[in-house]
Design a protein around this motif. Structure first.
Motif, PDB file in Angstrom:
ATOM      1  N   ARG A  12      11.195 -10.755  -5.131  1.00 16.60           N
ATOM      2  CA  ARG A  12      11.569  -9.934  -3.976  1.00 16.60           C
ATOM      3  C   ARG A  12      13.045  -9.549  -4.023  1.00 16.60           C
ATOM      4  O   ARG A  12      13.416  -8.433  -3.672  1.00 16.60           O
ATOM      5  N   VAL A  48       7.983  -0.961  -0.979  1.00 18.43           N
ATOM      6  CA  VAL A  48       6.998  -1.374   0.028  1.00 18.43           C
ATOM      7  C   VAL A  48       5.739  -1.921  -0.635  1.00 18.43           C
ATOM      8  O   VAL A  48       5.202  -2.965  -0.231  1.00 18.43           O
ATOM      9  N   VAL A  49       5.260  -1.220  -1.676  1.00 15.16           N
ATOM     10  CA  VAL A  49       4.052  -1.679  -2.370  1.00 15.16           C
ATOM     11  C   VAL A  49       4.277  -3.040  -3.024  1.00 15.16           C
ATOM     12  O   VAL A  49       3.440  -3.949  -2.919  1.00 15.16           O
ATOM     13  N   LEU A 101       6.479  -5.367  -2.278  1.00 14.37           N
ATOM     14  CA  LEU A 101       6.630  -6.424  -1.293  1.00 14.37           C
ATOM     15  C   LEU A 101       5.270  -6.858  -0.746  1.00 14.37           C
ATOM     16  O   LEU A 101       5.038  -8.043  -0.486  1.00 14.37           O
ATOM     17  N   ARG A 102       4.353  -5.887  -0.605  1.00 14.80           N
ATOM     18  CA  ARG A 102       3.015  -6.243  -0.147  1.00 14.80           C
ATOM     19  C   ARG A 102       2.275  -7.064  -1.201  1.00 14.80           C
ATOM     20  O   ARG A 102       1.550  -8.000  -0.885  1.00 14.80           O
ATOM     21  N   LEU A 103       2.450  -6.672  -2.480  1.00 15.15           N
ATOM     22  CA  LEU A 103       1.754  -7.383  -3.553  1.00 15.15           C
ATOM     23  C   LEU A 103       2.280  -8.791  -3.735  1.00 15.15           C
ATOM     24  O   LEU A 103       1.553  -9.690  -4.154  1.00 15.15           O
ATOM     25  N   THR A 104       3.581  -8.998  -3.470  1.00 21.57           N
ATOM     26  CA  THR A 104       4.187 -10.322  -3.681  1.00 21.57           C
ATOM     27  C   THR A 104       4.164 -11.181  -2.435  1.00 21.57           C
ATOM     28  O   THR A 104       4.652 -12.301  -2.459  1.00 21.57           O
ATOM     29  N   ARG A 105       3.573 -10.681  -1.337  1.00 19.32           N
ATOM     30  CA  ARG A 105       3.496 -11.483  -0.117  1.00 19.32           C
ATOM     31  C   ARG A 105       2.527 -12.632  -0.329  1.00 19.32           C
ATOM     32  O   ARG A 105       1.404 -12.422  -0.787  1.00 19.32           O
TER      33      ARG A 105
END
Length: 213
Positions: free
Chosen positions: A8, A170-171, A173-177
């Motif tokens: 991140r 944004v993509v 960050l969503r994948l690494t959440r």
């Protein structure tokens, strides 16, 4: 505060780096007015036919504006765009009366820098022109800063690149959440149920197993 993983942090650093070029271009400075004709605070006996401004960098003539106004704020310069010769902008004027005149300018340069300001001269008064008030400066500045320009090609490309980078951030960050834990931990029993008892078949009032029907 949420914990930032190494991935991140790298993603956020990429976004900041992508936005940096546009910010640097907007803040470019360093070009200045070096000379003018008439000179600043000049006391003239005859009116000039044109005024010139020379800068330390080459102006972008399509994005630069200058005007000459009298003491009442009336424009006495040509409505046409200024002419560029090297690093000098020239503008024709038509002065028929004596008085104090102000050259006001807003100039953008080919390297992205910009500058604005004013210079004054008098014609036929025999006196050095006074310094304009702040209200006069603001009113005169509106003549050359109220113009609107379209987005230049470089800025347009930077805007598109920035938009793509932000979308990618944004993509990622969503994948690494971290995945939400959906299976709640089962409560630990404090004692073992006697044989024949169960949650679905609790004991009777006297503690004995219920008789199944």
């Amino acid at each position: 505060m949420p914990h930032l993983t190494g991935r991140r942090v790298a993603v956020l650093a990429l976004a900041v780096a992508a936005l940096s070029p546009a910010t640097a271009a907007e803040g470019a400075v360093g070009a200045d007015l070096t000379a003018s004709v008439p000179p600043a605070q000049a006391v003239l006996t005859a009116a000039p036919r044109e005024v010139t401004l020379t800068f330390s960098a080459v102006p972008d003539v399509d994005r630069s504006h200058l005007a000459v106004v009298d003491e009442r704020g009336r424009r006495v310069s040509s409505p046409d765009e200024p002419t560029l010769r090297g690093a000098t902008l020239s503008q024709s004027v038509e002065i028929v009366d004596s008085g104090v005149f102000t050259i006001v300018y807003h100039v953008e340069f080919t390297d992205g820098a910009e500058t604005d300001g004013w210079r004054r001269f008098s014609v036929g008064t025999g006196r050095v022109p006074p310094t304009p008030s702040q209200a006069e400066r603001d009113a005169n500045a509106d003549l050359v800063t109220s113009h609107q320009h379209g987005v230049d090609p470089i800025s347009a490309v930077l805007l598109v690149v920035n938009a793509l980078v932000i979308a990618g951030v944004v993509v990622l960050l969503r994948l690494t959440r971290p995945a939400a834990q959906t299976d709640a931990a089962q409560p630990r029993r404090l004692f073992r149920m006697p044989e024949g008892w169960s949650d679905a078949d609790p004991p009777g009032p006297d503690g004995s197993p219920r008789t199944r029907s």
